[in-house]
Structures are given as structure tokens and as C-alpha cells.
Motif scaffolding. Structure first.
Motif, PDB file in Angstrom:
ATOM      1  N   SER A  12      -4.513   3.954   4.760  1.00  0.00           N
ATOM      2  CA  SER A  12      -5.478   4.722   4.447  1.00  0.00           C
ATOM      3  C   SER A  12      -5.839   3.905   3.130  1.00  0.00           C
ATOM      4  CB  SER A  12      -5.042   5.902   3.992  1.00  0.00           C
ATOM      5  OG  SER A  12      -4.682   6.712   3.186  1.00  0.00           O
ATOM      6  N   LEU A  13      -5.013   3.573   2.205  1.00  0.00           N
ATOM      7  CA  LEU A  13      -5.320   2.347   1.104  1.00  0.00           C
ATOM      8  C   LEU A  13      -5.517   1.272   1.282  1.00  0.00           C
ATOM      9  CD1 LEU A  13      -4.537   2.612  -2.581  1.00  0.00           C
ATOM     10  CD2 LEU A  13      -2.096   1.632  -1.511  1.00  0.00           C
ATOM     11  N   LEU A  14      -5.274   0.594   2.206  1.00  0.00           N
ATOM     12  CA  LEU A  14      -5.302  -0.689   3.017  1.00  0.00           C
ATOM     13  C   LEU A  14      -7.237  -0.244   3.139  1.00  0.00           C
ATOM     14  CD1 LEU A  14      -4.927  -4.037   3.314  1.00  0.00           C
ATOM     15  CD2 LEU A  14      -4.590  -2.671   6.159  1.00  0.00           C
ATOM     16  N   ILE A  15      -7.165   0.555   4.583  1.00  0.00           N
ATOM     17  CA  ILE A  15      -8.856   0.948   4.410  1.00  0.00           C
ATOM     18  C   ILE A  15      -9.622   0.987   3.076  1.00  0.00           C
ATOM     19  CG2 ILE A  15     -10.690   2.180   5.668  1.00  0.00           C
ATOM     20  CD1 ILE A  15      -7.461   2.955   7.985  1.00  0.00           C
ATOM     21  N   LEU A  16      -9.064   1.963   2.389  1.00  0.00           N
ATOM     22  CA  LEU A  16      -9.971   2.113   1.334  1.00  0.00           C
ATOM     23  C   LEU A  16     -10.223   1.089   0.077  1.00  0.00           C
ATOM     24  CD1 LEU A  16      -9.475   5.840   0.592  1.00  0.00           C
ATOM     25  CD2 LEU A  16     -11.065   5.118   1.583  1.00  0.00           C
ATOM     26  N   LEU A  55     -15.522   8.240  10.898  1.00  0.00           N
ATOM     27  CA  LEU A  55     -15.930   8.964  12.356  1.00  0.00           C
ATOM     28  C   LEU A  55     -14.060   8.416  13.268  1.00  0.00           C
ATOM     29  CD1 LEU A  55     -19.121   9.850  13.051  1.00  0.00           C
ATOM     30  CD2 LEU A  55     -17.537  11.459  11.863  1.00  0.00           C
ATOM     31  N   PRO A  56     -14.160   7.156  13.596  1.00  0.00           N
ATOM     32  CA  PRO A  56     -13.779   6.602  14.231  1.00  0.00           C
ATOM     33  C   PRO A  56     -12.174   6.521  13.579  1.00  0.00           C
ATOM     34  CG  PRO A  56     -14.499   4.474  14.380  1.00  0.00           C
ATOM     35  CD  PRO A  56     -15.450   5.728  13.469  1.00  0.00           C
ATOM     36  N   LEU A  57     -11.770   6.068  12.157  1.00  0.00           N
ATOM     37  CA  LEU A  57     -11.055   6.599  11.112  1.00  0.00           C
ATOM     38  C   LEU A  57     -10.403   7.601  10.686  1.00  0.00           C
ATOM     39  CD1 LEU A  57     -11.514   2.839   9.390  1.00  0.00           C
ATOM     40  CD2 LEU A  57     -10.172   3.543  11.115  1.00  0.00           C
ATOM     41  N   LYS A  58     -10.707   8.810  11.016  1.00  0.00           N
ATOM     42  CA  LYS A  58     -10.303  10.089  10.088  1.00  0.00           C
ATOM     43  C   LYS A  58      -8.667  10.252  10.906  1.00  0.00           C
ATOM     44  CE  LYS A  58     -12.125  13.273  14.016  1.00  0.00           C
ATOM     45  NZ  LYS A  58     -13.666  14.598  14.328  1.00  0.00           N
ATOM     46  N   PHE A  59      -8.217  10.399  12.018  1.00  0.00           N
ATOM     47  CA  PHE A  59      -6.892   9.707  11.877  1.00  0.00           C
ATOM     48  C   PHE A  59      -6.161   9.312  11.656  1.00  0.00           C
ATOM     49  CE2 PHE A  59      -7.388   6.416  13.807  1.00  0.00           C
ATOM     50  CZ  PHE A  59      -6.561   5.653  13.459  1.00  0.00           C
ATOM     51  N   GLY A  63      -4.315  14.831   6.255  1.00  0.00           N
ATOM     52  CA  GLY A  63      -3.449  14.657   6.202  1.00  0.00           C
ATOM     53  C   GLY A  63      -2.734  14.133   4.728  1.00  0.00           C
ATOM     54  N   VAL A  64      -3.425  13.079   4.332  1.00  0.00           N
ATOM     55  CA  VAL A  64      -2.550  11.978   3.599  1.00  0.00           C
ATOM     56  C   VAL A  64      -2.533  12.566   2.055  1.00  0.00           C
ATOM     57  CG1 VAL A  64      -2.966   9.393   2.533  1.00  0.00           C
ATOM     58  CG2 VAL A  64      -3.521  10.036   4.510  1.00  0.00           C
ATOM     59  N   SER A  65      -3.298  13.848   1.574  1.00  0.00           N
ATOM     60  CA  SER A  65      -3.458  13.800   0.031  1.00  0.00           C
ATOM     61  C   SER A  65      -2.650  15.083   0.845  1.00  0.00           C
ATOM     62  CB  SER A  65      -5.055  14.319   0.205  1.00  0.00           C
ATOM     63  OG  SER A  65      -5.260  15.507   1.464  1.00  0.00           O
ATOM     64  N   ARG A  66      -2.104  15.907   1.314  1.00  0.00           N
ATOM     65  CA  ARG A  66      -0.688  16.744   1.051  1.00  0.00           C
ATOM     66  C   ARG A  66       0.524  15.942   0.719  1.00  0.00           C
ATOM     67  NH1 ARG A  66      -2.916  19.480   6.241  1.00  0.00           N
ATOM     68  NH2 ARG A  66      -4.751  20.541   5.222  1.00  0.00           N
TER      69      ARG A  66
END
Length: 77
Positions: A12-16, A55-59, A63-66
Motif C-alpha cells: 500500500s505504501l508503494l502504491i501510494l 476499486l481494484p486495489l481496495k483489498f 485493514g492497513v491502518s489498524r
């Protein structure tokens, strides 16, 4: 195979940090290839493109912020 919490967090960090800026650059350049639409239509196009990337990356982001559910050190108060 499901991604682990740490893998999803890194991905997720890489994507952002890398993927989203590249997506923005590509989207703006593709829109620039066409004649400029009316203002409201242009806003709608950018809003749809702004939602469509997630949308395709929501998986990946779910839960990453928890806190890490596999972490045994839950005494972080």
C-alpha cells in the motif's frame, strides 16, 4: 494466497508513493489528448478517475491502518 499484514502495508505504501502519482500523470496526459470538454464534464471525468484507481486495489488497503493482528505486543497504550 492472501497477503500478510506486513506485505499489504508495504504494498500500500508503494502504491501510494509510486503508483498513484504515475496514475495521475497518465490520466492527465490521456485527458489532454482530447479536446477540452465542458467544465462540469471534466470534473466528473476526474472524479470518476479518482475513484477508479482504488476499486481494484481496495483489498490491499483494507485493514492497513489498524494494528497488526499477528503482533503479540498489544500493550502500546
Amino acid at each position: 494466497m492472501a497477503l500478510s499484514y506486513k506485505a499489504r502495508r508495504r504494498l500500500s505504501l508503494l502504491i501510494l508513493l509510486v503508483g498513484l502519482p504515475l496514475y495521475i500523470i497518465v490520466a492527465v496526459n490521456v485527458i489532454a489528448l482530447f479536446e477540452r470538454p465542458p467544465f462540469l464534464l471534466e470534473i466528473v471525468v476526474y472524479v470518476v478517475l479518482g475513484i477508479a484507481w482504488a476499486l481494484p486495489l481496495k483489498f490491499v488497503f483494507r485493514g492497513v491502518s489498524r494494528d497488526d493482528p499477528e503482533d503479540s505486543n498489544t500493550d502500546r497504550h
